[in-house]
Design a protein around this motif. Structure first.
Motif, PDB file in Angstrom:
ATOM      1  N   LEU A 211     -31.053 -62.107  -8.722  1.00  0.00           N
ATOM      2  CA  LEU A 211     -29.663 -61.721  -8.487  1.00  0.00           C
ATOM      3  C   LEU A 211     -29.141 -62.322  -7.188  1.00  0.00           C
ATOM      4  CD1 LEU A 211     -27.207 -60.061  -9.359  1.00  0.00           C
ATOM      5  CD2 LEU A 211     -28.197 -58.093  -8.155  1.00  0.00           C
ATOM      6  N   ILE A 212     -29.929 -62.216  -6.128  1.00  0.00           N
ATOM      7  CA  ILE A 212     -29.515 -62.771  -4.830  1.00  0.00           C
ATOM      8  C   ILE A 212     -29.390 -64.285  -4.905  1.00  0.00           C
ATOM      9  CG2 ILE A 212     -30.221 -63.118  -2.423  1.00  0.00           C
ATOM     10  CD1 ILE A 212     -31.520 -60.323  -2.547  1.00  0.00           C
ATOM     11  N   ALA A 213     -30.367 -64.935  -5.554  1.00  0.00           N
ATOM     12  CA  ALA A 213     -30.333 -66.398  -5.682  1.00  0.00           C
ATOM     13  C   ALA A 213     -29.102 -66.843  -6.465  1.00  0.00           C
ATOM     14  CB  ALA A 213     -31.603 -66.893  -6.367  1.00  0.00           C
ATOM     15  N   GLY A 214     -28.785 -66.124  -7.542  1.00  0.00           N
ATOM     16  CA  GLY A 214     -27.611 -66.458  -8.342  1.00  0.00           C
ATOM     17  C   GLY A 214     -26.334 -66.364  -7.515  1.00  0.00           C
ATOM     18  N   ILE A 215     -26.224 -65.321  -6.713  1.00  0.00           N
ATOM     19  CA  ILE A 215     -25.054 -65.156  -5.848  1.00  0.00           C
ATOM     20  C   ILE A 215     -24.975 -66.288  -4.825  1.00  0.00           C
ATOM     21  CG2 ILE A 215     -24.028 -63.692  -4.054  1.00  0.00           C
ATOM     22  CD1 ILE A 215     -25.207 -61.272  -5.603  1.00  0.00           C
ATOM     23  N   LEU A 216     -26.125 -66.669  -4.261  1.00  0.00           N
ATOM     24  CA  LEU A 216     -26.155 -67.760  -3.281  1.00  0.00           C
ATOM     25  C   LEU A 216     -25.692 -69.078  -3.887  1.00  0.00           C
ATOM     26  CD1 LEU A 216     -29.518 -67.058  -1.388  1.00  0.00           C
ATOM     27  CD2 LEU A 216     -27.194 -66.804  -0.493  1.00  0.00           C
ATOM     28  N   PHE A 217     -26.126 -69.358  -5.108  1.00  0.00           N
ATOM     29  CA  PHE A 217     -25.698 -70.602  -5.767  1.00  0.00           C
ATOM     30  C   PHE A 217     -24.183 -70.648  -5.902  1.00  0.00           C
ATOM     31  CE2 PHE A 217     -30.098 -70.927  -7.674  1.00  0.00           C
ATOM     32  CZ  PHE A 217     -30.403 -72.153  -7.100  1.00  0.00           C
ATOM     33  N   PHE A 218     -23.581 -69.546  -6.336  1.00  0.00           N
ATOM     34  CA  PHE A 218     -22.131 -69.530  -6.505  1.00  0.00           C
ATOM     35  C   PHE A 218     -21.412 -69.542  -5.158  1.00  0.00           C
ATOM     36  CE2 PHE A 218     -23.220 -67.696 -10.727  1.00  0.00           C
ATOM     37  CZ  PHE A 218     -22.517 -68.616 -11.504  1.00  0.00           C
ATOM     38  N   ALA A 219     -21.953 -68.832  -4.169  1.00  0.00           N
ATOM     39  CA  ALA A 219     -21.302 -68.725  -2.864  1.00  0.00           C
ATOM     40  C   ALA A 219     -21.301 -70.048  -2.102  1.00  0.00           C
ATOM     41  CB  ALA A 219     -21.986 -67.638  -2.035  1.00  0.00           C
ATOM     42  N   PHE A 220     -22.374 -70.841  -2.253  1.00  0.00           N
ATOM     43  CA  PHE A 220     -22.508 -72.068  -1.474  1.00  0.00           C
ATOM     44  C   PHE A 220     -22.343 -73.346  -2.301  1.00  0.00           C
ATOM     45  CE2 PHE A 220     -24.715 -68.850   1.029  1.00  0.00           C
ATOM     46  CZ  PHE A 220     -24.245 -69.105   2.311  1.00  0.00           C
ATOM     47  N   SER A 221     -21.933 -73.196  -3.552  1.00  0.00           N
ATOM     48  CA  SER A 221     -21.804 -74.378  -4.420  1.00  0.00           C
ATOM     49  C   SER A 221     -20.651 -75.291  -4.005  1.00  0.00           C
ATOM     50  CB  SER A 221     -21.600 -73.947  -5.874  1.00  0.00           C
ATOM     51  OG  SER A 221     -20.354 -73.285  -6.030  1.00  0.00           O
ATOM     52  N   LYS A 222     -19.629 -74.719  -3.380  1.00  0.00           N
ATOM     53  CA  LYS A 222     -18.440 -75.470  -2.954  1.00  0.00           C
ATOM     54  C   LYS A 222     -17.852 -76.272  -4.114  1.00  0.00           C
ATOM     55  CE  LYS A 222     -20.005 -75.859   1.838  1.00  0.00           C
ATOM     56  NZ  LYS A 222     -20.387 -76.788   2.943  1.00  0.00           N
ATOM     57  N   GLY A 223     -17.915 -75.681  -5.294  1.00  0.00           N
ATOM     58  CA  GLY A 223     -17.330 -76.325  -6.463  1.00  0.00           C
ATOM     59  C   GLY A 223     -18.218 -77.357  -7.117  1.00  0.00           C
ATOM     60  N   ASN A 224     -19.410 -77.610  -6.551  1.00  0.00           N
ATOM     61  CA  ASN A 224     -20.340 -78.571  -7.141  1.00  0.00           C
ATOM     62  C   ASN A 224     -20.880 -77.988  -8.445  1.00  0.00           C
ATOM     63  OD1 ASN A 224     -22.665 -80.111  -7.815  1.00  0.00           O
ATOM     64  ND2 ASN A 224     -22.886 -80.762  -5.683  1.00  0.00           N
ATOM     65  N   ILE A 225     -20.566 -78.635  -9.557  1.00  0.00           N
ATOM     66  CA  ILE A 225     -20.915 -78.105 -10.876  1.00  0.00           C
ATOM     67  C   ILE A 225     -22.424 -77.962 -11.063  1.00  0.00           C
ATOM     68  CG2 ILE A 225     -20.914 -80.371 -11.976  1.00  0.00           C
ATOM     69  CD1 ILE A 225     -19.766 -77.032 -13.513  1.00  0.00           C
ATOM     70  N   LEU A 226     -23.203 -78.816 -10.364  1.00  0.00           N
ATOM     71  CA  LEU A 226     -24.659 -78.725 -10.467  1.00  0.00           C
ATOM     72  C   LEU A 226     -25.141 -77.351 -10.005  1.00  0.00           C
ATOM     73  CD1 LEU A 226     -27.544 -79.823 -10.854  1.00  0.00           C
ATOM     74  CD2 LEU A 226     -27.384 -80.798  -8.543  1.00  0.00           C
ATOM     75  N   PHE A 227     -24.639 -76.900  -8.864  1.00  0.00           N
ATOM     76  CA  PHE A 227     -25.102 -75.619  -8.320  1.00  0.00           C
ATOM     77  C   PHE A 227     -24.441 -74.428  -9.012  1.00  0.00           C
ATOM     78  CE2 PHE A 227     -25.822 -78.674  -4.791  1.00  0.00           C
ATOM     79  CZ  PHE A 227     -27.215 -78.658  -4.872  1.00  0.00           C
ATOM     80  N   VAL A 228     -23.251 -74.657  -9.578  1.00  0.00           N
ATOM     81  CA  VAL A 228     -22.657 -73.626 -10.432  1.00  0.00           C
ATOM     82  C   VAL A 228     -23.561 -73.410 -11.643  1.00  0.00           C
ATOM     83  CG1 VAL A 228     -20.721 -73.052 -11.951  1.00  0.00           C
ATOM     84  CG2 VAL A 228     -20.279 -74.033  -9.683  1.00  0.00           C
ATOM     85  N   LEU A 229     -24.080 -74.518 -12.197  1.00  0.00           N
ATOM     86  CA  LEU A 229     -24.996 -74.425 -13.331  1.00  0.00           C
ATOM     87  C   LEU A 229     -26.291 -73.731 -12.939  1.00  0.00           C
ATOM     88  CD1 LEU A 229     -25.078 -77.621 -15.609  1.00  0.00           C
ATOM     89  CD2 LEU A 229     -24.576 -75.255 -16.226  1.00  0.00           C
TER      90      LEU A 229
END
Length: 226
Positions: A27-45
């Motif tokens: 759960l924490i990792a998922g939130i971190l990916f979305f919070a720090f993705s800066k719109g990068n679709i790779l990290f959104v995925l």
């Protein structure tokens, strides 16, 4: 065993703690990916991948945690069966997402068309099989024949993804060959459990290294993110 006579066993409580830590990490990792993705679709995925894993496994692991603390009953057995069905479907989706993570990570490489077709077709077939009522998800017996079929098809999906990450190797210095090792470990631990755990309950302990392999996959994504 009734509530009045049930006493939690230490191994069951340890497993429950492990499961809670695992779901919390996801759960924490998922939130971190979305919070720090800066719109990068790779990290959104990667975020979608992580929350898909967390959400699907929660359906199965939360009832296991409750069972470890309070003991088993018919309601818990039904929840475990439904949870196993849900997690089987989300695990399949997990590998489809890994396919697209590969495509975005190694954007200059092209996946062999036949390999993509094999991954997609095998994943769809497995999901369809998982919906069949003949699986008897909520019964103690299950359906060994369908279990073998659906997991054989699942293995094809996994092998397809393994081949992709093996092809890319250490491109860009990402060391994604580790993904190959993580997937092999996860399948090597998962398949014996699904096929033999009803007759040999202790083999279910293999789910711990299997879960650690999935944590490793997420950690690889976090390493790229940060």
């Amino acid at each position: 065993m009734t509530k009045d006579t049930y006493k939690p066993r230490v191994p069951d409580l340890m497993e429950a703690i492990f499961d809670i830590c695992y779901l919390t990490f996801d759960l924490i990792a998922g939130i971190l990916f979305f919070a720090f993705s800066k719109g990068n679709i790779l990290f959104v995925l990667y975020g979608i991948l992580t929350l898909t894993l967390c959400g699907g496994d929660a359906f199965h692991l939360i009832p296991r945690v409750i069972r470890a603390i309070k003991g088993s009953n018919e309601k818990i057995k039904k929840q475990l069966g439904i949870g196993l069905q849900v997690s089987s479907i989300t695990m399949t989706i997990f590998y489809i997402i890994l396919l697209y993570i590969w495509k975005l990570t190694f954007y200059e490489m092209k996946a062999p068309v036949i390999l993509e077709i094999i991954i997609w077709v095998s994943a769809i077939v497995r999901i369809v099989i998982c919906f069949l009522p003949q699986n008897n998800w909520c019964s103690d017996e299950g359906n060994l024949k369908l279990s073998i079929i659906r997991n054989a098809v699942f293995a094809v999906t996994g092998i397809g993804v393994i081949i992709l990450y093996a092809i890319s190797g250490n491109t860009y210095g990402y060391h994604m060959t580790r993904m190959v090792a993580a997937i092999i470990i996860s399948f090597g631990c998962y398949l014996p459990v699904t096929l033999l755990s009803k007759k040999m309950p202790k083999i279910g302990m293999l789910m711990i290294p299997k879960t650690c392999a999935y944590i490793w996959v997420i950690v690889m994504g976090l390493q790229l993110l940060f």
